[in-house]
Design an enzyme around this catalytic site. Structure first.
Site, mmCIF file in Angstrom:
data_model
loop_
_atom_site.group_PDB
_atom_site.id
_atom_site.type_symbol
_atom_site.label_atom_id
_atom_site.label_comp_id
_atom_site.label_asym_id
_atom_site.label_seq_id
_atom_site.Cartn_x
_atom_site.Cartn_y
_atom_site.Cartn_z
ATOM 1 N N SER A 144 23.949 44.709 44.887
ATOM 2 C CA SER A 144 24.622 45.999 45.016
ATOM 3 C C SER A 144 23.644 47.078 44.585
ATOM 4 O O SER A 144 22.762 46.830 43.756
ATOM 5 C CB SER A 144 25.856 46.055 44.103
ATOM 6 O OG SER A 144 26.333 47.387 44.016
ATOM 7 N N TYR A 157 29.864 44.725 35.995
ATOM 8 C CA TYR A 157 29.411 44.563 37.392
ATOM 9 C C TYR A 157 27.930 44.933 37.502
ATOM 10 O O TYR A 157 27.124 44.184 38.055
ATOM 11 C CB TYR A 157 30.260 45.468 38.294
ATOM 12 C CG TYR A 157 29.940 45.387 39.767
ATOM 13 C CD1 TYR A 157 30.371 44.312 40.535
ATOM 14 C CD2 TYR A 157 29.209 46.399 40.398
ATOM 15 C CE1 TYR A 157 30.086 44.241 41.891
ATOM 16 C CE2 TYR A 157 28.923 46.337 41.749
ATOM 17 C CZ TYR A 157 29.365 45.259 42.500
ATOM 18 O OH TYR A 157 29.083 45.191 43.846
ATOM 19 N N LYS A 161 25.060 42.126 38.443
ATOM 20 C CA LYS A 161 24.372 42.279 39.738
ATOM 21 C C LYS A 161 22.876 42.489 39.515
ATOM 22 O O LYS A 161 22.053 42.036 40.318
ATOM 23 C CB LYS A 161 24.990 43.435 40.529
ATOM 24 C CG LYS A 161 26.377 43.118 41.098
ATOM 25 C CD LYS A 161 26.302 42.099 42.224
ATOM 26 C CE LYS A 161 27.634 41.933 42.938
ATOM 27 N NZ LYS A 161 27.578 41.085 44.125
HETATM 28 P P1 NDP Z 1 36.057 41.719 49.228
HETATM 29 O O1 NDP Z 1 36.852 41.832 47.983
HETATM 30 O O2 NDP Z 1 36.517 42.385 50.458
HETATM 31 O O3 NDP Z 1 35.809 40.167 49.562
HETATM 32 C C1 NDP Z 1 35.394 39.298 48.579
HETATM 33 C C2 NDP Z 1 35.310 37.904 49.158
HETATM 34 O O4 NDP Z 1 34.874 36.997 48.131
HETATM 35 C C3 NDP Z 1 36.643 37.376 49.638
HETATM 36 O O5 NDP Z 1 36.440 36.488 50.728
HETATM 37 C C4 NDP Z 1 37.149 36.594 48.430
HETATM 38 O O6 NDP Z 1 38.133 35.652 48.836
HETATM 39 C C5 NDP Z 1 35.858 35.969 47.955
HETATM 40 N N1 NDP Z 1 35.821 35.576 46.545
HETATM 41 C C6 NDP Z 1 36.009 36.371 45.452
HETATM 42 N N2 NDP Z 1 35.928 35.642 44.332
HETATM 43 C C7 NDP Z 1 35.657 34.362 44.712
HETATM 44 C C8 NDP Z 1 35.474 33.145 44.014
HETATM 45 N N3 NDP Z 1 35.566 33.097 42.688
HETATM 46 N N4 NDP Z 1 35.207 32.027 44.719
HETATM 47 C C9 NDP Z 1 35.139 32.061 46.082
HETATM 48 N N5 NDP Z 1 35.306 33.196 46.792
HETATM 49 C C10 NDP Z 1 35.575 34.308 46.110
HETATM 50 O O7 NDP Z 1 34.581 42.230 48.832
HETATM 51 P P2 NDP Z 1 33.477 43.043 49.673
HETATM 52 O O8 NDP Z 1 33.374 42.493 51.035
HETATM 53 O O9 NDP Z 1 33.683 44.470 49.450
HETATM 54 O O10 NDP Z 1 32.175 42.648 48.819
HETATM 55 C C11 NDP Z 1 31.470 41.461 49.062
HETATM 56 C C12 NDP Z 1 30.245 41.470 48.181
HETATM 57 O O11 NDP Z 1 29.482 42.666 48.444
HETATM 58 C C13 NDP Z 1 30.538 41.471 46.681
HETATM 59 O O12 NDP Z 1 29.610 40.657 46.006
HETATM 60 C C14 NDP Z 1 30.329 42.927 46.291
HETATM 61 O O13 NDP Z 1 29.947 43.062 44.951
HETATM 62 C C15 NDP Z 1 29.197 43.325 47.233
HETATM 63 N N6 NDP Z 1 29.118 44.759 47.479
HETATM 64 C C16 NDP Z 1 30.136 45.438 48.121
HETATM 65 C C17 NDP Z 1 30.026 46.792 48.385
HETATM 66 C C18 NDP Z 1 31.092 47.551 49.102
HETATM 67 O O14 NDP Z 1 31.007 48.804 49.172
HETATM 68 N N7 NDP Z 1 32.101 46.923 49.664
HETATM 69 C C19 NDP Z 1 28.844 47.541 47.964
HETATM 70 C C20 NDP Z 1 27.839 46.747 47.290
HETATM 71 C C21 NDP Z 1 27.992 45.417 47.077
HETATM 72 P P3 NDP Z 1 39.229 35.038 47.814
HETATM 73 O O15 NDP Z 1 39.780 36.188 47.027
HETATM 74 O O16 NDP Z 1 40.216 34.358 48.702
HETATM 75 O O17 NDP Z 1 38.488 34.067 46.950
#
Ligand code: NDP
Length: 261
Positions: A144, A157, A161
């Site tokens: 991130s 966070y 990260k």
């Molecule tokens: P979402 O919350 O939309 O999606 C997160 C995904 O991770 C889901 O599929 C969730 O499914 C899964 N997940 C979460 N915890 C676990 C776990 N313990 N085990 C397995 N799967 C898990 O997140 P984003 O798409 O927004 O973000 C994805 C990544 O990108 C993250 O690492 C975030 O920090 C990073 N990021 C996002 C930004 C943004 O603006 N959106 C900016 C910078 C970085 P489930 O809950 O079913 O497990």
């Protein structure tokens, strides 16, 4: 540009929604088969079925918690059983936080460490030998912009990260002799369903778009969120052989949000 990904096997954690789903779909569009992981089995299975239907590749969901050693081991085993191994690993599962250092308990620090750092360590230990046996591979860690330029409300966070970025650099050096390229991507503001949900919770449905625009205006010189698709294409390119000299680096995809050079 032919990325040469047809019939490759890509494993994407957090592949059921948001960025991870976009990345999985982008791999599938290039002809790669995908194994996506998340905890919520129903959402995961729906995502996998849609990918298979839309792109005609093999897309399989594996329900597990990658913040645990057992969850990581089960994902490695699933890749071996379903596809006979994997060529590409995208460590994407993660989530934002909200706390102060004075008030957050140890357990919260540990939970984010397990999700953002140990998942990448454990999955690399499991997948690297498989990739090596298949002639090499690529690992891409989704960090991130907050790893470099912290947002004030989420120290846990930001710190975990940042640790993931440092892990990526160390892993890259160790894995080059194995033929495995490791990199990190640091996205800025990417419009995911989670951002829309947060905006709706904070301001109500009718003001959500206005709120999101104000966030973009404040943080991103490009004055908008990036789409999942804009980011996902970059992930896929970096994991392809067309990016064969790109290793050990962190790439920002942030609409100009990073304020340093
Ligand atoms: P979402 O919350 O939309 O999606 C997160 C995904 O991770 C889901 O599929 C969730 O499914 C899964 N997940 C979460 N915890 C676990 C776990 N313990 N085990 C397995 N799967 C898990 O997140 P984003 O798409 O927004 O973000 C994805 C990544 O990108 C993250 O690492 C975030 O920090 C990073 N990021 C996002 C930004 C943004 O603006 N959106 C900016 C910078 C970085 P489930 O809950 O079913 O497990």
């Amino acid at each position: 540009m032919d990325l040469g990904l047809t019939d490759r096997i890509a494993v994407i954690t957090g592949g059921s929604i948001g960025i991870g789903l976009g990345v999985a779909r982008a791999f599938a569009r290039e002809g790669a088969n995908v194994l996506i992981a998340a905890r919520d089995r129903e959402r995961l299975d729906q995502a996998a079925a849609a990918i298979s239907r839309d792109f005609g590749v093999e897309a399989v969901g594996h329900a597990c918690d990658v913040a645990t050693a057992e969850g990581c081991a089960s994902l490695v085993a699933a890749a071996r059983e379903v596809f006979g191994g994997a060529d590409i690993l995208v460590n994407n599962a993660g989530t934002g936080s909200n706390e102060t250092i004075l008030e957050a308990p140890d357990e919260k620090w540990q939970a984010y460490w397990d999700l953002h750092v140990m998942a990448a360590v454990r999955l690399a230990r499991g997948f690297a030998p498989m990739m090596q046996a298949r002639g090499g591979g690529a690992i891409l860690n989704n960090a991130s912009i907050c790893a470099t330029q912290p947002l004030w409300y989420e120290p846990i966070y930001n710190v975990t990260k940042a640790a993931l970025v440092m892990l990526s650099k160390n892993m890259a050096n160790e894995f080059i002799p194995l033929g495995i390229r490791v990199n990190a991507i640091s996205p800025g503001l990417i419009r995911t369903p989670d951002w829309v949900k947060t905006a709706t919770q904070l301001t109500g449905a009718d003001k959500a778009e206005e709120y999101l625009q104000s966030v973009a205006d404040e943080h991103a010189p490009i004055k908008r969120f990036g789409s999942v698709e804009e980011l996902a294409d970059f992930f896929v390119f970096l994991c392809s052989d067309r990016a064969s000299y790109s290793v050990g680096a962190t790439y920002f995809v942030d609409g100009g949000m990073l304020r340093t050079i």
